[in-house]
Design an enzyme around this catalytic site. Structure first.
Site, PDB file in Angstrom:
ATOM      1  N   LYS A 121      26.248  11.016  31.164  1.00 58.18           N
ATOM      2  CA  LYS A 121      25.727  10.195  32.274  1.00 58.18           C
ATOM      3  C   LYS A 121      25.610  11.087  33.498  1.00 58.18           C
ATOM      4  O   LYS A 121      26.530  11.868  33.783  1.00 58.18           O
ATOM      5  CB  LYS A 121      26.666   9.016  32.554  1.00 58.18           C
ATOM      6  CG  LYS A 121      26.113   8.084  33.632  1.00 58.18           C
ATOM      7  CD  LYS A 121      26.783   6.723  33.610  1.00 58.18           C
ATOM      8  CE  LYS A 121      28.181   6.780  34.166  1.00 58.18           C
ATOM      9  NZ  LYS A 121      28.823   5.465  34.150  1.00 58.18           N
ATOM     10  N   ARG A 123      29.191  -1.634  31.425  1.00 56.99           N
ATOM     11  CA  ARG A 123      30.295  -1.060  30.630  1.00 56.99           C
ATOM     12  C   ARG A 123      31.645  -1.216  31.332  1.00 56.99           C
ATOM     13  O   ARG A 123      32.684  -1.384  30.691  1.00 56.99           O
ATOM     14  CB  ARG A 123      30.001   0.375  30.191  1.00 56.99           C
ATOM     15  CG  ARG A 123      29.950   1.449  31.294  1.00 56.99           C
ATOM     16  CD  ARG A 123      31.338   1.945  31.631  1.00 56.99           C
ATOM     17  NE  ARG A 123      31.383   3.300  32.044  1.00 56.99           N
ATOM     18  CZ  ARG A 123      32.135   3.756  33.039  1.00 56.99           C
ATOM     19  NH1 ARG A 123      32.846   2.924  33.791  1.00 56.99           N
ATOM     20  NH2 ARG A 123      32.175   5.030  33.309  1.00 56.99           N
ATOM     21  N   GLN A 156      30.138  -4.339  40.686  1.00 56.97           N
ATOM     22  CA  GLN A 156      31.142  -4.472  39.621  1.00 56.97           C
ATOM     23  C   GLN A 156      31.724  -5.886  39.595  1.00 56.97           C
ATOM     24  O   GLN A 156      32.097  -6.390  38.542  1.00 56.97           O
ATOM     25  CB  GLN A 156      32.285  -3.456  39.770  1.00 56.97           C
ATOM     26  CG  GLN A 156      31.850  -2.027  40.056  1.00 56.97           C
ATOM     27  CD  GLN A 156      30.813  -1.502  39.074  1.00 56.97           C
ATOM     28  OE1 GLN A 156      30.896  -1.746  37.875  1.00 56.97           O
ATOM     29  NE2 GLN A 156      29.825  -0.787  39.584  1.00 56.97           N
ATOM     30  N   ASP A 190      35.384 -11.071  50.145  1.00 60.99           N
ATOM     31  CA  ASP A 190      34.764  -9.767  50.427  1.00 60.99           C
ATOM     32  C   ASP A 190      34.867  -9.503  51.916  1.00 60.99           C
ATOM     33  O   ASP A 190      34.849 -10.439  52.728  1.00 60.99           O
ATOM     34  CB  ASP A 190      33.293  -9.771  49.992  1.00 60.99           C
ATOM     35  CG  ASP A 190      32.722  -8.371  49.911  1.00 60.99           C
ATOM     36  OD1 ASP A 190      32.544  -7.855  48.794  1.00 60.99           O
ATOM     37  OD2 ASP A 190      32.461  -7.754  50.981  1.00 60.99           O
ATOM     38  N   GLY A 213      38.682  -0.571  41.200  1.00 61.66           N
ATOM     39  CA  GLY A 213      37.986   0.212  42.224  1.00 61.66           C
ATOM     40  C   GLY A 213      38.572   1.545  42.649  1.00 61.66           C
ATOM     41  O   GLY A 213      37.833   2.419  43.101  1.00 61.66           O
ATOM     42  N   ALA A 214      39.894   1.746  42.531  1.00 58.35           N
ATOM     43  CA  ALA A 214      40.504   2.960  43.117  1.00 58.35           C
ATOM     44  C   ALA A 214      40.278   4.165  42.212  1.00 58.35           C
ATOM     45  O   ALA A 214      40.914   4.285  41.178  1.00 58.35           O
ATOM     46  CB  ALA A 214      41.997   2.732  43.331  1.00 58.35           C
TER      47      ALA A 214
HETATM   48  N1  LIG Z   1      36.682   1.710  36.965  1.00 58.42           N
HETATM   49  C1  LIG Z   1      35.437   2.018  36.741  1.00 58.42           C
HETATM   50  O1  LIG Z   1      35.053   2.360  35.609  1.00 58.42           O
HETATM   51  C2  LIG Z   1      34.418   1.903  37.838  1.00 58.42           C
HETATM   52  C3  LIG Z   1      33.051   1.914  37.532  1.00 58.42           C
HETATM   53  C4  LIG Z   1      32.138   1.763  38.572  1.00 58.42           C
HETATM   54  C5  LIG Z   1      32.581   1.642  39.888  1.00 58.42           C
HETATM   55  N2  LIG Z   1      33.927   1.673  40.139  1.00 58.42           N
HETATM   56  C6  LIG Z   1      34.444   1.540  41.501  1.00 58.42           C
HETATM   57  O2  LIG Z   1      34.555   0.143  41.786  1.00 58.42           O
HETATM   58  C7  LIG Z   1      34.420  -0.056  43.203  1.00 58.42           C
HETATM   59  C8  LIG Z   1      33.374  -1.131  43.452  1.00 58.42           C
HETATM   60  O3  LIG Z   1      32.125  -0.655  42.993  1.00 58.42           O
HETATM   61  P1  LIG Z   1      30.777  -1.469  43.249  1.00 58.42           P
HETATM   62  O4  LIG Z   1      29.710  -0.738  42.507  1.00 58.42           O
HETATM   63  O5  LIG Z   1      30.961  -2.900  42.985  1.00 58.42           O
HETATM   64  O6  LIG Z   1      30.614  -1.238  44.818  1.00 58.42           O
HETATM   65  P2  LIG Z   1      29.842  -2.162  45.852  1.00 58.42           P
HETATM   66  O7  LIG Z   1      29.686  -1.346  47.079  1.00 58.42           O
HETATM   67  O8  LIG Z   1      28.631  -2.765  45.188  1.00 58.42           O
HETATM   68  O9  LIG Z   1      30.853  -3.386  46.129  1.00 58.42           O
HETATM   69  C9  LIG Z   1      32.119  -3.205  46.689  1.00 58.42           C
HETATM   70  C10 LIG Z   1      32.433  -4.446  47.512  1.00 58.42           C
HETATM   71  O10 LIG Z   1      33.806  -4.384  47.928  1.00 58.42           O
HETATM   72  C11 LIG Z   1      33.871  -4.947  49.232  1.00 58.42           C
HETATM   73  N3  LIG Z   1      35.136  -4.588  49.877  1.00 58.42           N
HETATM   74  C12 LIG Z   1      35.510  -3.404  50.400  1.00 58.42           C
HETATM   75  N4  LIG Z   1      36.774  -3.490  50.886  1.00 58.42           N
HETATM   76  C13 LIG Z   1      37.207  -4.753  50.646  1.00 58.42           C
HETATM   77  C14 LIG Z   1      38.420  -5.453  50.867  1.00 58.42           C
HETATM   78  N5  LIG Z   1      39.444  -4.869  51.466  1.00 58.42           N
HETATM   79  N6  LIG Z   1      38.511  -6.743  50.470  1.00 58.42           N
HETATM   80  C15 LIG Z   1      37.478  -7.367  49.872  1.00 58.42           C
HETATM   81  N7  LIG Z   1      36.282  -6.748  49.628  1.00 58.42           N
HETATM   82  C16 LIG Z   1      36.165  -5.459  49.996  1.00 58.42           C
HETATM   83  C17 LIG Z   1      32.617  -4.424  49.918  1.00 58.42           C
HETATM   84  O11 LIG Z   1      32.285  -5.181  51.044  1.00 58.42           O
HETATM   85  C18 LIG Z   1      31.586  -4.549  48.789  1.00 58.42           C
HETATM   86  O12 LIG Z   1      30.924  -5.796  48.807  1.00 58.42           O
HETATM   87  C19 LIG Z   1      34.057   1.319  43.789  1.00 58.42           C
HETATM   88  O13 LIG Z   1      35.207   1.907  44.312  1.00 58.42           O
HETATM   89  C20 LIG Z   1      33.551   2.082  42.587  1.00 58.42           C
HETATM   90  O14 LIG Z   1      33.689   3.475  42.718  1.00 58.42           O
HETATM   91  C21 LIG Z   1      34.848   1.782  39.144  1.00 58.42           C
END
Ligand SMILES: NC(=O)c1ccc[n+]([C@@H]2O[C@H](COP(=O)([O-])OP(=O)(O)OC[C@H]3O[C@@H](n4cnc5c(N)ncnc54)[C@H](O)[C@@H]3O)[C@@H](O)[C@H]2O)c1
Length: 326
Positions: free
Chosen positions: A65, A108, A136, A157, A221-222
């Protein structure tokens, strides 16, 4: 070479099938059959390009990827994160498919979360508390709904209006489920059976002492050692702390690295990799009162498994665009 776009991917692969596919990838990972080299990052003046390869022998597939993260794109009306996946036949090395990678990643990651909910949440879990109404967040909830009879989803959010939009959009697809946007989680957290954190936050988004016994938490997310979405209290309280990949989580997930460094938990607190639960080597939930926590940073085996499934479905349905000359 078959080219599969986002909309086709949506119609080709259902969440329940994606969950079964990523489970196979996790089994190869946890039985040390898969190969997941470290990702390579190239930094350009405007952004980073990440190359994430993987090999899942039981699926006969290799994939890479390529994800670009260019924050300045937003001001030009372009997405800041874009991705593509190349799938190859592990037997011949032949490139088989090029697949859109952004919705693919959400699918995924949702599937991995759904697998954890299936193996770790109470079978009667019906109420979800979601932090993060982003990409996500959608697929995490879709996955929860595909493995449990969910009747309520509370959504919080930090961006004004984001949780409301999420609830409106999801209500159109899931008419029997009540979606409620909230500004304060304190009143409802003790009612939640499943808590999902899918945010970009660098600090914990809820107080782990308020979580009731029997709850399952998916922490999505972390992805950096300095990022914490769930606090040390809930990590310590978890009767079963399950990870996607022990190596990846210990290298990348602040949720686990920070309490480890502070001596609040030890590596022994990590109960299992999810693949060990899929194989039955370790048990999933055994008691209603257990608190379970799934920590995921994402592993390339998930990409390989989903790419192989999407390619298979596209062949069966005559979908995608065939490009000759490869
Ligand atoms: N574990 C995995 O395999 C995997 C895969 C993809 C993405 N991620 C991670 O997941 C996280 C989310 O990704 P995404 O694509 O949905 O991003 P995104 O930007 O589409 O959505 C994230 C959301 O979180 C909100 N947010 C931020 N801080 C917040 C808080 N304290 N309380 C409530 N909401 C809050 C934001 O406003 C936003 O709407 C990112 O950190 C990303 O890197 C993890």
């Amino acid at each position: 070479m078959l080219v599969i776009g986002r909309d086709e991917l949506r119609s080709l692969v259902h969440m329940d099938e994606a969950i079964d596919a990523v489970a196979k990838g996790f089994v190869d990972l946890s039985s040390a059959k898969a190969e997941v080299p470290l990702r390579t990052v190239i930094s350009t003046a405007k952004g980073d390009v990440l190359f994430m390869p993987g090999y899942v022998p039981s699926l006969g597939s290799v994939a890479v990827k390529v994800v670009s993260v260019f924050p300045g794109n937003l001001s030009k009306g372009m997405p800041s994160v874009m991705a593509a996946v190349v799938l190859l036949d592990a037997g011949s090395g032949q490139p088989l498919a090029l697949i859109e990678g952004t919705h693919f990643t959400a699918l995924r990651t949702g599937a991995a979360g759904g697998l954890a909910i299936k193996l770790l949440s109470r079978v009667d879990a019906s109420k979800v508390l979601l932090f993060g109404a982003g990409k996500q967040g959608y697929t995490q909830v879709e996955a929860a709904v595909s493995v449990r009879s969910i009747n309520t989803v509370w959504v919080m959010d930090s961006i004004e209006g984001a949780a409301e939009r999420f609830c409106k959009n999801m209500s159109e697809s899931y008419r029997d489920i009540e979606f409620v946007s909230i500004k304060d989680y304190n009143e409802i957290i003790a009612e939640a059976d499943i808590i999902i954190t899918a945010t970009t936050s660098t600090i914990p988004v809820f107080d782990g002492s308020k979580v009731k016994r029997g709850t399952h938490v998916n922490a999505i997310g972390a992805y950096r050692p300095d990022m914490q979405e769930v606090d040390e209290v809930i990590v310590k309280r978890a009767d079963k702390l399950v990870v996607d990949s022990k190596d990846a989580v210990l290298a990348e997930a602040g949720d686990i690295i920070i309490p480890l460094k502070r001596g609040i938990i030890s590596e022994g607190n990590i109960y299992a990799e999810i693949g060990e639960i899929v194989t039955g080597d370790k048990k999933g939930r055994t008691m209603d009162e257990e608190i379970t926590l799934f920590e995921t940073v994402g592993v390339a085996v998930e990409d390989v498994a989903l790419a192989a499934l999407a390619y298979q479905r596209a062949l069966e349905k005559g979908a995608g665009i065939q490009i000759s000359g490869f």
